[in-house]
Design a protein around this motif. Structure first.
Motif, PDB file in Angstrom:
ATOM      1  N   PRO A  52      56.718  27.368 -37.363  1.00  8.63           N
ATOM      2  CA  PRO A  52      55.470  26.352 -37.305  1.00  8.63           C
ATOM      3  C   PRO A  52      55.064  26.872 -35.780  1.00  8.63           C
ATOM      4  CG  PRO A  52      57.106  25.060 -38.019  1.00  8.63           C
ATOM      5  CD  PRO A  52      57.779  26.035 -37.975  1.00  8.63           C
ATOM      6  N   ALA A  53      55.910  27.345 -34.696  1.00  6.68           N
ATOM      7  CA  ALA A  53      55.424  27.488 -33.487  1.00  6.68           C
ATOM      8  C   ALA A  53      54.682  29.047 -33.563  1.00  6.68           C
ATOM      9  CB  ALA A  53      56.508  27.591 -32.495  1.00  6.68           C
ATOM     10  N   VAL A  54      55.188  29.847 -34.492  1.00  7.04           N
ATOM     11  CA  VAL A  54      54.709  31.148 -34.669  1.00  7.04           C
ATOM     12  C   VAL A  54      53.232  31.230 -35.119  1.00  7.04           C
ATOM     13  CG1 VAL A  54      54.829  33.466 -35.701  1.00  7.04           C
ATOM     14  CG2 VAL A  54      56.582  32.363 -34.573  1.00  7.04           C
ATOM     15  N   PRO A 162      50.091  39.463 -23.592  1.00  5.93           N
ATOM     16  CA  PRO A 162      50.331  38.231 -24.394  1.00  5.93           C
ATOM     17  C   PRO A 162      50.758  37.194 -23.546  1.00  5.93           C
ATOM     18  CG  PRO A 162      52.146  40.336 -23.974  1.00  5.93           C
ATOM     19  CD  PRO A 162      50.740  40.819 -23.520  1.00  5.93           C
ATOM     20  N   SER A 163      50.558  36.075 -23.991  1.00 10.54           N
ATOM     21  CA  SER A 163      50.824  34.804 -23.291  1.00 10.54           C
ATOM     22  C   SER A 163      52.309  34.476 -23.012  1.00 10.54           C
ATOM     23  CB  SER A 163      50.199  33.821 -23.513  1.00 10.54           C
ATOM     24  OG  SER A 163      50.679  33.296 -25.014  1.00 10.54           O
ATOM     25  N   LEU A 164      52.705  33.634 -22.137  1.00  8.21           N
ATOM     26  CA  LEU A 164      54.168  33.280 -22.069  1.00  8.21           C
ATOM     27  C   LEU A 164      54.627  32.816 -23.403  1.00  8.21           C
ATOM     28  CD1 LEU A 164      56.779  32.886 -20.454  1.00  8.21           C
ATOM     29  CD2 LEU A 164      56.033  30.494 -19.801  1.00  8.21           C
ATOM     30  N   GLU A 165      53.923  31.945 -24.083  1.00  9.85           N
ATOM     31  CA  GLU A 165      54.193  31.483 -25.641  1.00  9.85           C
ATOM     32  C   GLU A 165      54.656  32.662 -26.450  1.00  9.85           C
ATOM     33  OE1 GLU A 165      51.075  29.152 -26.930  1.00  9.85           O
ATOM     34  OE2 GLU A 165      50.821  28.354 -24.765  1.00  9.85           O
ATOM     35  N   ALA A 198      60.991  28.686 -22.393  1.00  6.02           N
ATOM     36  CA  ALA A 198      61.023  27.979 -24.043  1.00  6.02           C
ATOM     37  C   ALA A 198      59.613  27.537 -24.243  1.00  6.02           C
ATOM     38  CB  ALA A 198      61.898  26.896 -23.854  1.00  6.02           C
ATOM     39  N   VAL A 199      59.195  27.354 -25.466  1.00  2.00           N
ATOM     40  CA  VAL A 199      57.900  26.693 -26.082  1.00  2.00           C
ATOM     41  C   VAL A 199      58.263  25.613 -26.718  1.00  2.00           C
ATOM     42  CG1 VAL A 199      55.956  27.226 -27.421  1.00  2.00           C
ATOM     43  CG2 VAL A 199      57.065  28.990 -26.015  1.00  2.00           C
ATOM     44  N   LEU A 200      57.717  24.599 -26.500  1.00  2.00           N
ATOM     45  CA  LEU A 200      58.089  23.214 -27.150  1.00  2.00           C
ATOM     46  C   LEU A 200      56.520  22.758 -28.026  1.00  2.00           C
ATOM     47  CD1 LEU A 200      60.111  20.733 -27.779  1.00  2.00           C
ATOM     48  CD2 LEU A 200      58.827  19.572 -25.927  1.00  2.00           C
ATOM     49  N   THR A 201      56.732  22.753 -29.223  1.00  2.00           N
ATOM     50  CA  THR A 201      55.620  22.214 -29.890  1.00  2.00           C
ATOM     51  C   THR A 201      55.842  20.682 -30.411  1.00  2.00           C
ATOM     52  OG1 THR A 201      55.010  24.447 -30.774  1.00  2.00           O
ATOM     53  CG2 THR A 201      53.897  23.011 -31.800  1.00  2.00           C
ATOM     54  N   LEU A 202      55.151  19.867 -29.947  1.00  2.00           N
ATOM     55  CA  LEU A 202      54.876  18.467 -30.566  1.00  2.00           C
ATOM     56  C   LEU A 202      53.930  18.424 -31.614  1.00  2.00           C
ATOM     57  CD1 LEU A 202      55.121  16.472 -27.331  1.00  2.00           C
ATOM     58  CD2 LEU A 202      56.990  17.266 -28.703  1.00  2.00           C
TER      59      LEU A 202
END
Length: 279
Positions: A52-54, A162-165, A198-202
């Motif tokens: 989902p984050a991708v 590219p962004s950090l994400e 790290a990338v956190l997706t709520l």
């Protein structure tokens, strides 16, 4: 034959990138309609089964690219002020304020029937002389054009960085995990030790109580006080909220709390969620 070979190589590059999980960098080409129908179908199919984050990051980059393209071609037409052409010309070396110039429209409107044709001819010849190869004017104009192109190239390059994400989601050591949150909704965590981020997706998180905000904290490995990442209002968590965090080697994970509006200097217990970086 050469075009067919180039197209085949392009398709092979796409397949190679997708096999490595690198899809986000194709968003600009997708936005520009620079892909074949088969390539677009391939990317769509890949995103259906991607993390989902991708998918969220690809959609965000696609949206940004389309907005940029729309802005670049949204031109408000306006009639230039009278005398603008002459004002520009007198800024060039060797042109005096009294050396009036015909407007571009007058030059293209056909032969001049009024007296003074000889003067107009002389002025045109003088202007042509100043624009001969090697003249100062020509080099200044060429230099200005080069600057414009260079600035444009830098801007494009910066936009394509590219962004950090994206760096995390494209990392070769990417690890992901999903956490169910007590208030509701989920937290998708993507971690890359190579990128130290790290990338956190709520997703689907309900709004905090009225007059309150969610606050996210990094939890130091040495047990010292948590470090605030930021606060999130009801509007922030509506839909999906993506947060990228750097320097995770100094922290064990993230925590989420409910705090008064504006946030707090330290977490208010109990924690809404604790999300470890070990996945």
């Amino acid at each position: 034959m050469q075009d067919r070979d180039r197209n085949r190589q392009f398709a092979e590059d796409l397949e190679t990138d997708l096999s490595r999980g690198h899809v986000v960098e194709w968003a600009e080409l997708y936005a520009l309609d620079a892909l074949s129908d088969d390539e677009r179908t391939t990317i769509d199919g890949f995103l259906l089964t991607a993390e989902p984050a991708v998918s969220l990051t690809f959609d965000e980059r696609l949206r940004t690219a389309r907005e940029t393209i729309t802005s670049a071609y949204a031109i408000d037409e306006a009639e230039p002020p009278a005398g603008l052409f002459n004002k520009i010309l007198i800024q060039l070396p060797g042109v005096s304020e009294g050396d009036e110039r015909p407007s571009p429209s007058s030059e293209s409107s056909g032969p001049v029937q009024e007296p003074g044709l000889d003067d107009l001819t002389r002025r045109r010849e003088a202007r042509a002389e100043r624009r001969r190869p090697g003249s100062v004017t020509q080099w200044l104009v060429a230099g200005a054009a080069a600057v414009v192109l260079a600035v444009g190239a830098v801007t494009i390059a910066q936009n394509l960085q590219p962004s950090l994400e994206e760096e995390v989601l494209q990392a070769s050591d990417l690890r992901t995990n999903e956490f169910v949150l007590a208030p509701g909704g989920t937290a998708d965590l993507a971690v890359s030790r190579e990128e130290n981020a790290a990338v956190l997706t709520l997703t689907g998180v309900p709004a905090p109580p009225e007059g309150s905000v969610y606050q996210m904290w990094r939890l130091p490995t040495d047990g010292s006080a948590p470090v605030s990442v930021g606060t999130m209002t009801a509007e922030d968590v509506a839909g999906s909220k993506v947060t990228a965090v750097q320097g995770i080697d100094q922290f064990t994970g993230l925590a989420l709390t409910v705090e008064p509006a504006g946030g707090s200097p330290a977490p208010t217990l109990p924690l809404v969620a604790e999300i470890p970086f070990q996945v």
